[in-house]
Design a protein around this motif. Structure first.
Motif, mmCIF file in Angstrom:
data_model
loop_
_atom_site.group_PDB
_atom_site.id
_atom_site.type_symbol
_atom_site.label_atom_id
_atom_site.label_comp_id
_atom_site.label_asym_id
_atom_site.label_seq_id
_atom_site.Cartn_x
_atom_site.Cartn_y
_atom_site.Cartn_z
ATOM 1 N N ASP A 148 0.852 -1.187 0.000
ATOM 2 C CA ASP A 148 0.000 0.000 0.000
ATOM 3 C C ASP A 148 0.887 1.235 0.000
ATOM 4 O O ASP A 148 2.096 1.148 0.207
ATOM 5 C CB ASP A 148 -0.970 0.010 1.193
ATOM 6 C CG ASP A 148 -0.243 -0.011 2.526
ATOM 7 O OD1 ASP A 148 0.464 0.975 2.829
ATOM 8 O OD2 ASP A 148 -0.377 -0.998 3.264
ATOM 9 N N ASP A 149 0.276 2.378 -0.230
ATOM 10 C CA ASP A 149 1.070 3.591 -0.394
ATOM 11 C C ASP A 149 1.651 4.117 0.911
ATOM 12 O O ASP A 149 2.605 4.898 0.899
ATOM 13 C CB ASP A 149 0.240 4.682 -1.067
ATOM 14 C CG ASP A 149 -0.919 5.154 -0.213
ATOM 15 O OD1 ASP A 149 -1.360 4.389 0.670
ATOM 16 O OD2 ASP A 149 -1.394 6.272 -0.439
ATOM 17 N N SER A 150 1.142 3.660 2.067
ATOM 18 C CA SER A 150 1.594 4.223 3.337
ATOM 19 C C SER A 150 3.050 3.890 3.620
ATOM 20 O O SER A 150 3.790 4.727 4.171
ATOM 21 C CB SER A 150 0.700 3.732 4.483
ATOM 22 O OG SER A 150 0.797 2.327 4.637
ATOM 23 N N ILE A 151 3.495 2.690 3.257
ATOM 24 C CA ILE A 151 4.878 2.295 3.533
ATOM 25 C C ILE A 151 5.843 3.162 2.738
ATOM 26 O O ILE A 151 6.774 3.761 3.286
ATOM 27 C CB ILE A 151 5.092 0.807 3.193
ATOM 28 C CG1 ILE A 151 4.259 -0.073 4.123
ATOM 29 C CG2 ILE A 151 6.566 0.442 3.297
ATOM 30 C CD1 ILE A 151 4.277 -1.539 3.751
ATOM 31 N N LEU A 152 5.627 3.232 1.434
ATOM 32 C CA LEU A 152 6.518 4.020 0.589
ATOM 33 C C LEU A 152 6.430 5.502 0.936
ATOM 34 O O LEU A 152 7.450 6.197 0.991
ATOM 35 C CB LEU A 152 6.186 3.792 -0.880
ATOM 36 C CG LEU A 152 7.084 4.512 -1.893
ATOM 37 C CD1 LEU A 152 8.544 4.112 -1.707
ATOM 38 C CD2 LEU A 152 6.625 4.202 -3.317
#
Length: 206
Positions: free
Chosen positions: A190-194
């Motif tokens: 998901d986009d939260s990690i990156l």
């Protein structure tokens, strides 16, 4: 740009992370007609070898030397890492027939849009020629450039030791000096990690 103003911009981006994450989920759901992506979601590992999904971040004193690389892009232009020094750079290794690459493509594009001109994104296509890579970019709305690295493998060689040869997709995040500061082996979930990794590195140089 003054530091308080820059930090305010970063804070605003992260304040919208929940909405962006929801948008990415909806976009992924809309890709259900993609047979390779659907195969991957169903748990089939046929026709590709992916990384293990591990995330590694490296402290400033553990990042080694800056990595320099360049190559011809899908649209016939040239990408030179020297032009992005001073900015955080996200480098994604992919190819069109890689099922997890197709699943994570909208996530990469979303994070690219969230950070805008403050962060450089570049793909590295390890198998395809332009005729195969271009439709992938069009189908997934990818607006950042990708280097075609299939013939000489110069970009892969530049990152030798940092990217396992069979682990595609792999995403590297370089700090403002061009050093590898983080690595994601396998599909970005998901986009939260990156976003968190990139945001921390942007703030580090602010």
């Amino acid at each position: 740009m003054p530091r308080p103003q820059r930090r305010a911009r970063i804070g605003a981006r992260f304040a919208s992370a929940t909405a962006a994450g929801l948008a990415a989920v909806l976009l992924l759901a809309g890709c259900s007609s993609d047979p390779l992506a659907e195969q991957y979601r169903e748990g089939s590992g046929k026709n590709y070898i992916a990384g293990d999904g591990s995330v590694a971040e490296f402290a400033a004193d553990q990042r080694g030397e800056p990595v320099s690389f360049e190559g011809t892009t899908v649209d016939g232009g040239t990408f030179d890492s020297a032009d992005s020094l001073g900015e955080v750079t996200v480098v994604n290794f992919w190819y069109a027939g890689c099922a997890p690459c197709r699943v994570e493509a909208p996530i990469l594009q979303q994070v690219h849009e969230d950070f805008g001109d403050d962060v450089t994104f570049v793909g590295v296509n390890v198998r395809d020629q332009a005729g195969t890579a271009r439709p992938f970019e069009e189908d997934f709305g990818i607006t950042y450039p990708s280097i075609l690295d299939v013939d000489e493998g110069r970009v892969q060689y530049a990152f030798a030791g940092k990217v396992p040869a069979a682990a595609v997709p792999t995403t590297l995040v370089l700090d403002q000096e061009g050093r590898v500061a983080a690595r994601i082996l396998g599909q970005i979930e998901d986009d939260s990690i990156l976003s968190s990794i990139v945001g921390d590195l942007v703030a580090e140089g602010a």
